[in-house]
Design an enzyme around this catalytic site. Structure first.
Site, PDB file in Angstrom:
ATOM      1  N   LYS A  53       0.874  -1.338  -0.001  1.00  0.00           N
ATOM      2  CA  LYS A  53      -0.029   0.290  -0.194  1.00  0.00           C
ATOM      3  C   LYS A  53       0.918   1.226   0.110  1.00  0.00           C
ATOM      4  CE  LYS A  53      -3.761  -2.652   1.944  1.00  0.00           C
ATOM      5  NZ  LYS A  53      -4.378  -3.119   2.814  1.00  0.00           N
ATOM      6  N   GLN A  97      -5.536  -1.648   8.966  1.00  0.00           N
ATOM      7  CA  GLN A  97      -5.180  -3.297   8.607  1.00  0.00           C
ATOM      8  C   GLN A  97      -5.826  -4.131   9.381  1.00  0.00           C
ATOM      9  OE1 GLN A  97      -3.641  -3.752   5.394  1.00  0.00           O
ATOM     10  NE2 GLN A  97      -4.338  -5.769   5.629  1.00  0.00           N
ATOM     11  N   ASP A 120     -11.792   1.957   3.264  1.00  0.00           N
ATOM     12  CA  ASP A 120     -12.018   0.855   2.979  1.00  0.00           C
ATOM     13  C   ASP A 120     -13.684   0.623   2.906  1.00  0.00           C
ATOM     14  OD1 ASP A 120     -10.067  -1.175   2.958  1.00  0.00           O
ATOM     15  OD2 ASP A 120      -9.945  -1.287   5.150  1.00  0.00           O
TER      16      ASP A 120
END
Ligand code: NDP
Length: 284
Positions: A53, A97, A120
């Protein structure tokens, strides 16, 4: 017949180039997109995902801020960090995460992220917007799946799409997106009876199960487009939920694992970050 193999790496690299030029346009308008990634604990796979990322941000000109914290981090400390990031104007997107250590309530943490920074797309506000058809921040893997289909020239409207898996991060959102694209959808799961009766009707088959090579040739209609979201770690390496070698003999298009949906997920995260930055510039 042997299927066309959809190259997710190539498509993702094209999208990153598009994102890089969108970022340089935004910079001209004084907008510098920034993504904060929070990593708690020492899960090796999570470290690899976070590194990729960061690499994606670097490549496209997005600022990235990494917050690595030990497994023993307390839930309230994590919530305080999120609160700080919610208030930080340099940060347009926040990604925590997953998975989090067991002592931290994942739902509580995801709820704490400002929905406008929820790149997300997991916050219930964004999930609700997806349901009613006006989503701005859509979960990355489902968005990447649709993008792969479109960029591979697959007609979605009017087609039978069968999704195996009903999780909140893949199965349900990808189903909603396919419905919005006017597919007729069937969502299957572990209690579905006669699964192959359903999968054999699919013009578009999405496998998001988490079981290695679960979808076999006899479960797939001739000429179907097959998207394999699964990532299973075996001693021999990574493999998907689809028996690739068999199924490619009947499908018209198929994604490999690795190199299919995986690279698209990060590209869509970068896309969501610039969408969030643009939205925030309008409202602030
Ligand atoms: P979950 O474990 O949350 O969900 C799996 C789904 O598969 C559930 O809905 C489950 O049904 C269903 N299922 C399990 N067994 C069967 C069966 N025998 N028959 C039919 N359905 C079954 O997984 P995720 O959705 O989080 O992930 C799915 C896969 O995608 C995993 O391999 C994961 O690693 C991968 N993944 C890949 C990403 C990428 O970037 N490429 C990103 C996210 C995930 P039920 O609900 O009834 O239990």
């Amino acid at each position: 017949m042997s299927a066309t193999i959809i190259d997710g790496k190539q498509t993702s690299s094209e999208i990153r180039k598009e994102i890089a030029s969108e970022v340089s346009e935004l910079k001209k308008q004084g907008i510098q997109p920034g993504l904060a990634v929070v990593l708690v604990g020492d899960d090796p796979a999570s470290h690899v995902y976070v590194k990729n990322k960061e690499k994606g941000c670097e490549e496209t000109g997005i600022d990235s801020y990494k917050y690595e914290r030990p497994t023993k981090m307390k839930e309230e400390e994590l919530l305080a960090l999120i609160d700080e990031l919610n208030k930080d104007s340099k940060v347009n997107g926040i990604l925590v995460q997953l998975p989090l250590p067991d002592h931290i309530d994942e739902h509580k943490v995801l709820m704490a992220i400002d929905p406008e920074k929820d790149v997300d797309g997991f916050h219930p506000i964004n999930v609700g917007k997806l349901m009613v058809g006006n989503a701005v921040l859509v979960p990355c893997t489902p968005r990447g799946t649709i993008e792969l289909l479109k960029r591979s020239g697959v007609e979605i409207s009017g087609k039978n799409a069968v999704i195996v898996g009903r999780s909140n991060i893949v199965g349900k959102p990808v189903s909603m997106l396919l419905l919005q694209e006017n597919a007729t959808i069937e969502i299957c799961h572990s209690r579905t009876k006669d699964l192959s009766e359903h999968t054999k009707r699919a013009d578009i088959l999405i496998a998001a199960i988490g079981k290695p090579r679960f979808i076999t040739k006899d479960m797939v209609k001739d000429g179907a487009a097959v998207i394999d979201v699964g990532v299973n770690r075996l001693e021999t390496g990574l493999c998907g939920d689809v028996d690739f070698d068999e199924v490619k003999e009947v499908a018209s298009l198929i994604t490999p694992v690795p190199g299919g949906v995986g690279p698209m997920t990060i590209a869509m995260l970068l896309k969501n970050t610039i969408i969030a930055a643009t939205q925030q510039a309008k409202t602030n």
